[in-house]
Design a protein around this motif. Structure first.
Motif, PDB file in Angstrom:
ATOM      1  N   VAL A  30       0.856  -1.196   0.000  1.00 26.34           N
ATOM      2  CA  VAL A  30       0.000   0.000   0.000  1.00 26.34           C
ATOM      3  C   VAL A  30       0.884   1.236   0.000  1.00 26.34           C
ATOM      4  O   VAL A  30       1.965   1.243   0.583  1.00 26.34           O
ATOM      5  N   ASP A  31       0.432   2.264  -0.707  1.00 22.97           N
ATOM      6  CA  ASP A  31       1.168   3.525  -0.734  1.00 22.97           C
ATOM      7  C   ASP A  31       0.169   4.647  -0.982  1.00 22.97           C
ATOM      8  O   ASP A  31      -0.793   4.475  -1.747  1.00 22.97           O
ATOM      9  N   ALA A  32       0.417   5.793  -0.345  1.00 25.06           N
ATOM     10  CA  ALA A  32      -0.503   6.925  -0.488  1.00 25.06           C
ATOM     11  C   ALA A  32      -0.381   7.573  -1.864  1.00 25.06           C
ATOM     12  O   ALA A  32      -1.268   8.312  -2.281  1.00 25.06           O
ATOM     13  N   SER A  33       0.699   7.296  -2.590  1.00 24.15           N
ATOM     14  CA  SER A  33       0.880   7.895  -3.910  1.00 24.15           C
ATOM     15  C   SER A  33       0.311   6.989  -4.998  1.00 24.15           C
ATOM     16  O   SER A  33       0.794   5.873  -5.213  1.00 24.15           O
ATOM     17  N   ALA A  34      -0.729   7.471  -5.678  1.00 24.96           N
ATOM     18  CA  ALA A  34      -1.344   6.686  -6.763  1.00 24.96           C
ATOM     19  C   ALA A  34      -0.345   6.470  -7.891  1.00 24.96           C
ATOM     20  O   ALA A  34      -0.348   5.428  -8.556  1.00 24.96           O
ATOM     21  N   GLU A  35       0.544   7.465  -8.098  1.00 25.26           N
ATOM     22  CA  GLU A  35       1.550   7.345  -9.161  1.00 25.26           C
ATOM     23  C   GLU A  35       2.525   6.208  -8.851  1.00 25.26           C
ATOM     24  O   GLU A  35       2.901   5.445  -9.734  1.00 25.26           O
ATOM     25  N   ALA A  36       2.947   6.123  -7.586  1.00 28.97           N
ATOM     26  CA  ALA A  36       3.874   5.053  -7.194  1.00 28.97           C
ATOM     27  C   ALA A  36       3.208   3.691  -7.375  1.00 28.97           C
ATOM     28  O   ALA A  36       3.820   2.748  -7.889  1.00 28.97           O
ATOM     29  N   ILE A  37       1.934   3.570  -6.972  1.00 27.66           N
ATOM     30  CA  ILE A  37       1.218   2.298  -7.112  1.00 27.66           C
ATOM     31  C   ILE A  37       1.062   1.924  -8.592  1.00 27.66           C
ATOM     32  O   ILE A  37       1.235   0.761  -8.966  1.00 27.66           O
ATOM     33  N   ALA A  38       0.809   2.910  -9.437  1.00 27.08           N
ATOM     34  CA  ALA A  38       0.692   2.623 -10.869  1.00 27.08           C
ATOM     35  C   ALA A  38       2.020   2.106 -11.411  1.00 27.08           C
ATOM     36  O   ALA A  38       2.059   1.130 -12.177  1.00 27.08           O
ATOM     37  N   ALA A  39       3.126   2.722 -10.985  1.00 26.05           N
ATOM     38  CA  ALA A  39       4.459   2.275 -11.424  1.00 26.05           C
ATOM     39  C   ALA A  39       4.733   0.867 -10.895  1.00 26.05           C
ATOM     40  O   ALA A  39       5.294   0.021 -11.603  1.00 26.05           O
ATOM     41  N   ALA A  40       4.323   0.596  -9.652  1.00 25.19           N
ATOM     42  CA  ALA A  40       4.537  -0.715  -9.043  1.00 25.19           C
ATOM     43  C   ALA A  40       3.772  -1.793  -9.802  1.00 25.19           C
ATOM     44  O   ALA A  40       4.299  -2.866 -10.096  1.00 25.19           O
ATOM     45  N   GLN A  41       2.501  -1.479 -10.146  1.00 27.43           N
ATOM     46  CA  GLN A  41       1.668  -2.466 -10.863  1.00 27.43           C
ATOM     47  C   GLN A  41       2.258  -2.774 -12.234  1.00 27.43           C
ATOM     48  O   GLN A  41       2.344  -3.925 -12.650  1.00 27.43           O
ATOM     49  N   ARG A  42       2.694  -1.719 -12.920  1.00 31.19           N
ATOM     50  CA  ARG A  42       3.250  -1.894 -14.259  1.00 31.19           C
ATOM     51  C   ARG A  42       4.516  -2.761 -14.192  1.00 31.19           C
ATOM     52  O   ARG A  42       4.718  -3.672 -14.990  1.00 31.19           O
ATOM     53  N   HIS A  43       5.373  -2.498 -13.189  1.00 34.35           N
ATOM     54  CA  HIS A  43       6.636  -3.222 -13.096  1.00 34.35           C
ATOM     55  C   HIS A  43       6.435  -4.686 -12.702  1.00 34.35           C
ATOM     56  O   HIS A  43       7.098  -5.570 -13.245  1.00 34.35           O
ATOM     57  N   ALA A  44       5.505  -4.938 -11.784  1.00 36.42           N
ATOM     58  CA  ALA A  44       5.255  -6.316 -11.358  1.00 36.42           C
ATOM     59  C   ALA A  44       4.712  -7.137 -12.523  1.00 36.42           C
ATOM     60  O   ALA A  44       5.108  -8.285 -12.739  1.00 36.42           O
ATOM     61  N   GLU A  45       3.820  -6.517 -13.286  1.00 35.96           N
ATOM     62  CA  GLU A  45       3.230  -7.195 -14.446  1.00 35.96           C
ATOM     63  C   GLU A  45       4.318  -7.561 -15.453  1.00 35.96           C
ATOM     64  O   GLU A  45       4.376  -8.672 -15.952  1.00 35.96           O
ATOM     65  N   GLY A  46       5.219  -6.614 -15.719  1.00 37.48           N
ATOM     66  CA  GLY A  46       6.313  -6.861 -16.666  1.00 37.48           C
ATOM     67  C   GLY A  46       7.191  -8.021 -16.220  1.00 37.48           C
ATOM     68  O   GLY A  46       7.671  -8.804 -17.045  1.00 37.48           O
ATOM     69  N   GLY A  47       7.406  -8.126 -14.923  1.00 39.26           N
ATOM     70  CA  GLY A  47       8.253  -9.194 -14.394  1.00 39.26           C
ATOM     71  C   GLY A  47       7.494 -10.472 -14.096  1.00 39.26           C
ATOM     72  O   GLY A  47       8.075 -11.427 -13.592  1.00 39.26           O
ATOM     73  N   GLY A  48       6.192 -10.493 -14.388  1.00 41.93           N
ATOM     74  CA  GLY A  48       5.400 -11.701 -14.181  1.00 41.93           C
ATOM     75  C   GLY A  48       5.150 -12.025 -12.716  1.00 41.93           C
ATOM     76  O   GLY A  48       5.027 -13.186 -12.351  1.00 41.93           O
ATOM     77  N   LEU A  49       5.077 -10.984 -11.864  1.00 36.16           N
ATOM     78  CA  LEU A  49       4.851 -11.215 -10.433  1.00 36.16           C
ATOM     79  C   LEU A  49       3.439 -10.812 -10.054  1.00 36.16           C
ATOM     80  O   LEU A  49       2.907  -9.822 -10.568  1.00 36.16           O
TER      81      LEU A  49
END
Lengths: 390, 244
Positions: free
Chosen positions: B93-112
């Motif tokens: 969890v993070d209060a920054s929506a931008e950080a969460i969007a970056a996290a989701q994109r990166h996890a998806e790319g790495g298949g996590l």
């Protein structure tokens, strides 16, 4: 051999790995595939033992008990005597490459390493998260890290856009095995003849492997001679200190070239062994340097994986690059410098290097530095080279 | 008007600061380079503390398998991704929506597969074996309220782990003068020394929630290798673990 060693080290630590080979195993193991022998440094032997490839090699390994370096007609010898080293360990072992290849293939089969051979790689693409390799039949394989251990003319290196700098020596190396009457007593000889180094490397039995450097045009003429004339040329250089000498088996000629990749890593890509660097073969360090690449890269990958880190990410690859670069640069400079210094017949230089070799003998600490490099124990060593588990 | 549930645990100026950097979180040579350097020590600490607490073998390929981990202030997932690879089921969890969007994109790319939510600890569903909050408590306006919210979903036998900066003159010299002004390693204004947290203050906040400190270790920077190693020196960067 470097790629297979890396694959075995990784598989042993539980990393999922696939080996892609251009040549079919039958072809790569044929006696005509590679006529060379390699000096396996003490540390490299520990690495091969750690990955389960040494036991089968031991009967084919000739311990090197003494190294005698001499300069042409000069009587000044440089001795590297293994008795000067701790614990009575040899400098290393001489092993024919065909035996090393066979042992690595057998170890991969035992360890269940996935091998695709023969395969022809058509293309490689990389992105932030991984590399995709496309084969000639249109199929693909996706990986987090692609390692190019595909030789001096590396396809992986070219696809990654990594430039390589180097030059060709005006020499070629004639390689063959000889049989001789007398026992070599485990002594390796390196003679610096005007045409270049002439190395006599002991093999098991009354046999030795020769690396005979000649000017390129001369090398072509010599290898083309009929058996009798070739044997005469050989005896002229070899001498009779081991009694009668006979060439045995085929002769090979390898162009001598040096190169070093500008960087060892790119996006989701790492280079190892000859793909990253080749050396002048006079010091017998090429394969050892490549095996040190494999040991270091395996350690970086396994350490990252134990922390759940992405081992193909740029910061991990930078660790590998930083670790290996210095070693390669130092060895290339030393071997190239020796070759230039000794492939030369100018009187003042001859005198200087005679005195130089004599001096190195008189100065034990300096000699230990040379000996350390010959044994492969210089610098910060990866765990596998220390005989430790990954 | 809807109530603002994050008001006491989140500082909106701080969130804006990190949201602006969201695109560079995963570049190990970018503005987040110090975090990447620190990450190795942080993960090692967390892995070893969790293995000791739950009786796991730290040398196993997936030592954290089966554990539910909540990462509070997860940023773009620098910690959440390695923990997932080590076998944990991670909610970030993070209060920054931008950080969460970056996290989701990166996890998806790495298949996590990682459950990412915008918000504070209250945004996470369920209860957790481990709650971790790293390089976060020095950015919050109210430490006690933040810690109380973070440990609310922690299981009775769970483990709490935090990493932060100590409020010492040495930390001021190194983390602010050194890292932000001399080396320009961090953007100026990344940290406010007044908000740094002493281990005793964190321990006190935890104690009121019936959590007791198990270990406090330092993470010391070695300039020669540009890496952090775990140490006994807690004057600058330190890590703390606590359980009931």
């Amino acid at each position: 051999m470097v790629g297979q060693t890396l694959a075995l080290a990784l598989a042993g630590a539980g990393v999922e790995v696939t080996v892609l080979e251009r040549a079919a195993p039958e072809a790569a193991l044929a006696p005509t595939f590679d006529g060379r022998a390699s000096a396996i440094a003490y540390a490299s032997a520990r690495l091969l033992a750690g990955i389960g490839a040494w036991e089968a090699l031991a009967p084919h390994a000739q311990p090197i008990l003494d190294i005698r370096v001499s300069d042409g007609e000069s009587l000044l010898f440089l001795h590297y005597d293994h008795r000067e080293l701790a614990a009575g360990q040899p400098f290393g072992h001489l092993i024919e490459n065909r035996h090393i290849r066979f042992s690595l293939f057998a170890a991969m089969a035992r360890a269940g390493v996935r091998v695709r051979a023969p395969v022809e790689v058509r293309g490689i693409t990389t992105d932030e998260f991984g590399a995709t390799v496309t084969f000639a039949d249109g199929t693909t394989v996706r990986t987090r890290l692609l390692v190019g251990a595909d030789g001096a003319r590396s396809f992986v290196r070219a696809q990654a856009g990594i430039r390589s700098r180097g030059w060709e020596y005006p020499q070629a190396g004639i390689v063959l095995t000889v049989a001789h009457e007398l026992d070599h007593e485990g002594i390796a000889h390196e003679r610096f003849l005007p045409s270049g180094p002439f190395a006599i490397l002991p093999l098991p039995g009354r046999r030795s492997s020769l690396v005979w450097t000649e000017r390129r045009d001369m090398a072509a003429q010599i290898t083309a001679l009929d058996d009798e004339r070739f044997a005469e040329e050989l005896r002229d250089r070899f001498g009779d200190f081991l009694g009668d000498v006979q060439p045995s088996g085929p002769r090979w000629s390898y162009p001598l070239a040096f190169h070093r990749a500008e960087t060892y890593v790119a996006q989701r890509t790492a280079l190892a062994g000859d793909a990253a660097h080749t050396l002048h073969p006079l010091a017998g360090q090429g394969l050892n340097l490549g095996l040190r690449d494999a040991a270091a890269l395996a350690e970086v990958i396994v350490d990252a994986r134990r922390l759940g880190l992405d081992f193909g990410a740029a910061d991990q690859l930078a660790r590998y690059e930083k670790w290996r670069r210095l070693d390669a640069v130092a060895l290339i400079a030393v071997t190239d410098g020796l070759n230039r210094l000794f492939s030369n017949d100018v009187a003042p230089i001859r005198l200087g290097r005679d005195v130089g070799l004599g001096l190195v003998n008189l100065l034990p600490p300096l000699k230990r530095v040379f000996v350390g490099h010959a044994r492969g124990t210089s610098g910060k060593l990866p765990r596998l080279l220390l005989g430790e588990a990954l | 008007m809807k109530a603002e549930p994050l008001a006491t645990t989140v500082d909106s100026a701080e969130i804006a600061k990190f949201s602006g950097l969201a695109g560079t979180w995963w570049d190990p040579t970018g503005p987040m380079a110090p975090l990447h350097a620190l990450n190795t020590a942080r993960i090692r600490y967390l892995r070893d503390q969790a293995c000791a607490h739950f009786g796991r073998d730290a040398r196993a390929t997936q030592p954290l398998v089966g554990l539910r981990v909540l990462d509070v202030g997860c940023g773009a997932g620098l910690l959440a991704e390695p923990l997932t690879r080590l076998g944990a089921s991670v909610t970030g969890v993070d209060a920054s929506a931008e950080a969460i969007a970056a996290a989701q994109r990166h996890a998806e790319g790495g298949g996590l597969v990682i459950d990412y939510q915008v918000g504070g600890a209250a945004a996470a569903e369920g209860i957790f074996d481990v709650v971790v909050t790293m390089e976060v408590v020095e950015h919050v306006p109210n430490l006690d309220a933040f810690v109380a919210e973070a440990v609310a979903p922690l299981k009775a036998d769970g483990l709490f782990v935090a990493a932060t900066l100590n409020r010492t003159p040495k930390a001021f010299a190194l983390a602010i003068v050194g890292a932000e002004y001399l080396l320009r390693w961090l953007p100026r204004g990344t940290h406010d020394w007044q908000k740094f947290v002493r281990p005793s203050e964190l321990a006190r906040a935890l104690r009121t929630l019936d959590l007791h400190v198990r270990d406090v270790s330092g993470a010391t920077f070695d300039a020669a290798t540009a890496t952090f190693a775990l140490s006994r020196d807690v004057d600058v960067n330190y890590l703390l673990s606590a359980s009931r």
